[in-house]
Design a protein around this motif. Structure first.
Motif, PDB file in Angstrom:
ATOM      1  N   VAL A 281      -3.434   4.506  10.178  1.00  0.00           N
ATOM      2  CA  VAL A 281      -3.160   4.193   8.836  1.00  0.00           C
ATOM      3  C   VAL A 281      -1.608   3.681   8.593  1.00  0.00           C
ATOM      4  O   VAL A 281      -1.323   3.011   7.765  1.00  0.00           O
ATOM      5  N   LYS A 282      -1.032   4.481   9.264  1.00  0.00           N
ATOM      6  CA  LYS A 282       0.521   4.105   9.405  1.00  0.00           C
ATOM      7  C   LYS A 282       0.671   2.477   9.583  1.00  0.00           C
ATOM      8  O   LYS A 282       1.633   1.854   8.849  1.00  0.00           O
ATOM      9  N   LYS A 285      -0.738   0.226   6.916  1.00  0.00           N
ATOM     10  CA  LYS A 285       0.302   0.247   5.818  1.00  0.00           C
ATOM     11  C   LYS A 285       1.281  -0.840   5.950  1.00  0.00           C
ATOM     12  O   LYS A 285       1.747  -1.472   5.250  1.00  0.00           O
ATOM     13  N   ASP A 289       2.335  -4.015   3.770  1.00  0.00           N
ATOM     14  CA  ASP A 289       3.636  -4.182   3.080  1.00  0.00           C
ATOM     15  C   ASP A 289       4.337  -5.207   3.456  1.00  0.00           C
ATOM     16  O   ASP A 289       4.930  -5.868   2.512  1.00  0.00           O
TER      17      ASP A 289
END
Length: 327
Positions: A281-282, A285, A289
């Protein structure tokens, strides 16, 4: 090549159902188990994988007292395997590759026969058999000869017979081989229910998806040694090659993202950009971004990470003395 890592320490606070240190077994000049170590917590599912002939069945046969080890220390259900094999046998159940069901008997008669072998009185045996046929969804077939059962029904009956002795540890040696997908999934549910009741399951299987679905911890046996060990998620992280595929609405968006990121493989026909990533997930994301900072909208994405097949083929090709574990 994956860098060898430090072994993951055994879970703390959970007693071990099975421990083995330096377990060895040879047949003639062939070494099948070359000093393997195991730590399997109570109430968990442990899966042993490996190519055909790797020694999975030999490990099960030793741990279930069917054959003697050549060396090493083993404790099963708190009992020394060599010094107290009778106590080990009283604590375990074994469902082998080949069904122990008697085709000439009905399902109920198979269970009653097993109960008789364990010394149950007639009334106790009938009550136990009734409970098991209901639990394993065999009520309608209980009075029929086992020869009429489907593969899935025979496997359910086989495990039900294993439970007659009320074992705390069950060895399932390739329990779903030859079953159709529906029966296989039904067997998975049964295994989960057993563990929910506090039973420890030692599973060997040729189906990597099965290990991925069921096991709390997996070890891969190759060349007589454990060449990989960890949770399914940890093992998958050992293999490089994961990536995220971003799909854009138009060529201009693809071009802006590709230039901004400076990495990845673009496909102008499908308007996609493939970027290396572990799928966490990190990391996803952070990637999105970065793309959004270029004022480019991502229309869709897919995540492709290594699976147990990738792990299996990577580690079983390693030299015998190069063990891969997780930390």
């Amino acid at each position: 090549m994956t860098t060898p890592l430090q072994p993951l320490p055994p879970p703390t606070g959970i007693p071990a159902a099975i421990t083995a240190t330096g377990l060895r077994k040879s047949f003639g000049q062939k070494t099948v188990l070359d000093g393997i170590d195991l730590h399997i917590p109570k109430g968990s599912i442990f899966s042993l994988l490996g190519p055909n002939g790797a020694g999975k069945t030999t490990a099960v046969q030793i741990l279930s007292t069917l054959i003697d080890p050549d060396g090493g220390e083993v404790r099963v259900a708190g009992h020394d395997l060599v010094r107290d094999p009778a106590a080990v046998r009283a604590a375990i159940g074994v469902t082998g590759q080949f069904s122990a069901v008697d085709n000439l008997l009905t399902g109920e008669e198979n269970l009653l026969l097993m109960a008789d072998l364990y010394g149950y009185r007639t009334r106790q045996a009938r009550h136990l058999a009734a409970d098991l046929v209901e639990r394993f969804d065999l009520v309608e077939a209980a009075k029929r000869p086992a020869a009429t059962y489907s593969g899935g029904m025979r496997r359910r009956l086989d495990i039900a017979m294993t439970l007659v002795g009320n074992p705390s540890i069950i060895f399932l040696d390739e329990p779903t081989t030859g079953l159709d997908p529906r029966s296989r999934h039904g067997m998975w549910e049964l295994v989960r229910e057993l563990v929910g009741d506090g039973v420890t399951v030692f599973l060997t299987t040729q189906y990597l998806e099965e290990a991925d679905q069921l096991a709390d911890r997996i070890a891969v046996l190759s060349g007589g040694k454990l060449v990989a060990e960890g949770t399914p998620a940890q093992l998958k992280r050992l293999v490089p090659g994961g990536h995220v595929v971003l799909r854009f609405a138009d060529a201009a968006g693809l071009d802006r993202a590709a230039r901004a990121l400076g990495i990845g493989t673009r496909d102008d026909d499908s308007l996609t950009l493939q970027v290396p990533g572990d799928g966490s997930v990190k990391s996803v994301k952070a990637l999105l971004d970065w793309v959004e900072a270029t004022e480019t909208e991502v229309e869709g994405l897919t995540i492709d990470t290594p699976d147990l097949d990738d792990v299996f083929f990577a580690v079983t090709g390693r030299p015998d003395n190069e063990k891969v574990t997780t930390r």
